[in-house]
Design a protein around this motif. Sequence first.
Motif, PDB file in Angstrom:
ATOM      1  N   LEU A  71      65.431   2.368   1.518  1.00 38.79           N
ATOM      2  CA  LEU A  71      66.124   1.343   2.306  1.00 38.79           C
ATOM      3  C   LEU A  71      66.859   1.972   3.473  1.00 38.79           C
ATOM      4  O   LEU A  71      66.878   1.424   4.587  1.00 38.79           O
ATOM      5  N   VAL A  72      67.478   3.120   3.218  1.00 44.35           N
ATOM      6  CA  VAL A  72      68.168   3.840   4.295  1.00 44.35           C
ATOM      7  C   VAL A  72      67.155   4.381   5.295  1.00 44.35           C
ATOM      8  O   VAL A  72      67.327   4.257   6.514  1.00 44.35           O
ATOM      9  N   ARG A  73      66.089   4.962   4.801  1.00 44.18           N
ATOM     10  CA  ARG A  73      65.051   5.566   5.665  1.00 44.18           C
ATOM     11  C   ARG A  73      64.486   4.553   6.651  1.00 44.18           C
ATOM     12  O   ARG A  73      64.257   4.876   7.821  1.00 44.18           O
ATOM     13  N   TYR A  74      64.260   3.338   6.181  1.00 39.26           N
ATOM     14  CA  TYR A  74      63.678   2.312   7.047  1.00 39.26           C
ATOM     15  C   TYR A  74      64.741   1.454   7.733  1.00 39.26           C
ATOM     16  O   TYR A  74      64.419   0.430   8.337  1.00 39.26           O
ATOM     17  N   GLN A  75      65.991   1.873   7.646  1.00 45.51           N
ATOM     18  CA  GLN A  75      67.112   1.225   8.344  1.00 45.51           C
ATOM     19  C   GLN A  75      67.233  -0.262   7.987  1.00 45.51           C
ATOM     20  O   GLN A  75      67.473  -1.103   8.849  1.00 45.51           O
ATOM     21  N   ALA A  91      57.686  -4.833   0.467  1.00 44.49           N
ATOM     22  CA  ALA A  91      57.813  -6.180   1.020  1.00 44.49           C
ATOM     23  C   ALA A  91      59.035  -6.293   1.923  1.00 44.49           C
ATOM     24  O   ALA A  91      58.997  -6.967   2.961  1.00 44.49           O
ATOM     25  N   ALA A  92      60.126  -5.629   1.551  1.00 44.94           N
ATOM     26  CA  ALA A  92      61.333  -5.660   2.383  1.00 44.94           C
ATOM     27  C   ALA A  92      61.101  -4.947   3.704  1.00 44.94           C
ATOM     28  O   ALA A  92      61.564  -5.403   4.765  1.00 44.94           O
ATOM     29  N   GLU A  97      61.071  -6.958   7.552  1.00 44.24           N
ATOM     30  CA  GLU A  97      61.819  -6.595   8.759  1.00 44.24           C
ATOM     31  C   GLU A  97      60.871  -6.297   9.919  1.00 44.24           C
ATOM     32  O   GLU A  97      61.135  -6.671  11.073  1.00 44.24           O
ATOM     33  N   ASP A  98      59.761  -5.639   9.641  1.00 41.92           N
ATOM     34  CA  ASP A  98      58.809  -5.292  10.699  1.00 41.92           C
ATOM     35  C   ASP A  98      58.262  -6.535  11.385  1.00 41.92           C
ATOM     36  O   ASP A  98      58.260  -6.633  12.621  1.00 41.92           O
TER      37      ASP A  98
END
Length: 231
Positions: free
Chosen positions: A19-23, A177-178, A182-183
Amino acid sequence: MSTDIARIRREVCDLHAELVRYQLVVWTAGNVSARVPGADLMVIKPSGVAYEDLTPANMIVCDLDGDVVEGDLAPSSDTAAHAYVYRHLPEVGGVVHTHSTYASAWAARGEAVPCVLTAMADEFGGEIPVGPFALIGDDSIGRGIVETLDGSNSPAVLMRNHGVFTVGESAKAAVKAAVMTEDVARTVHLARAHGRPLPIGEQDIASLYDRYQNVYGQSSDRSASQGDAQR
């Protein structure tokens, strides 16, 4: 059972780093949980603990009523919502919550993300729907998630004025999926800023979704995924 719980504690801890890695999160917001196979238990992160301080040992084991079974810290404030999802969607093995920027902007407007990208058809099988406004603290959010996803192909729901909740056959699938939510929320936002995004026909959405879910990737991956879903 203790071996399974230890493994899932490690997995849930590691997935929070994604979650942190993908902001997708800031500060201590957001959470990942996973169902413990063969037991009415789940593992979720502790409330208000910084991501860099998360360890497998401080992950919290709860029953599916949200009561702590193992752990010295208070569980996430979203525990009741996760537990409700697990109780009512037995096929779900993982739940994720984020306040990721672009997807939460759609949630703030109470607006579904329309299916105007083939990647959305692939991943979500249609729009990303909006769930009702619900307060944190009891299972109201969980009820909204389950009701909104009923009859939808989407593994994601935008809870109005709140943020993103995603589900998957595993915690890793829910994290994916999260990330994808966002993408596409960002891409569709940019498309609308410069014009009118073109819709994709329902038949084409159905065809794209079927191909991605049943043909795309390696057959061994699909077989393993189907086996996990059946266990």
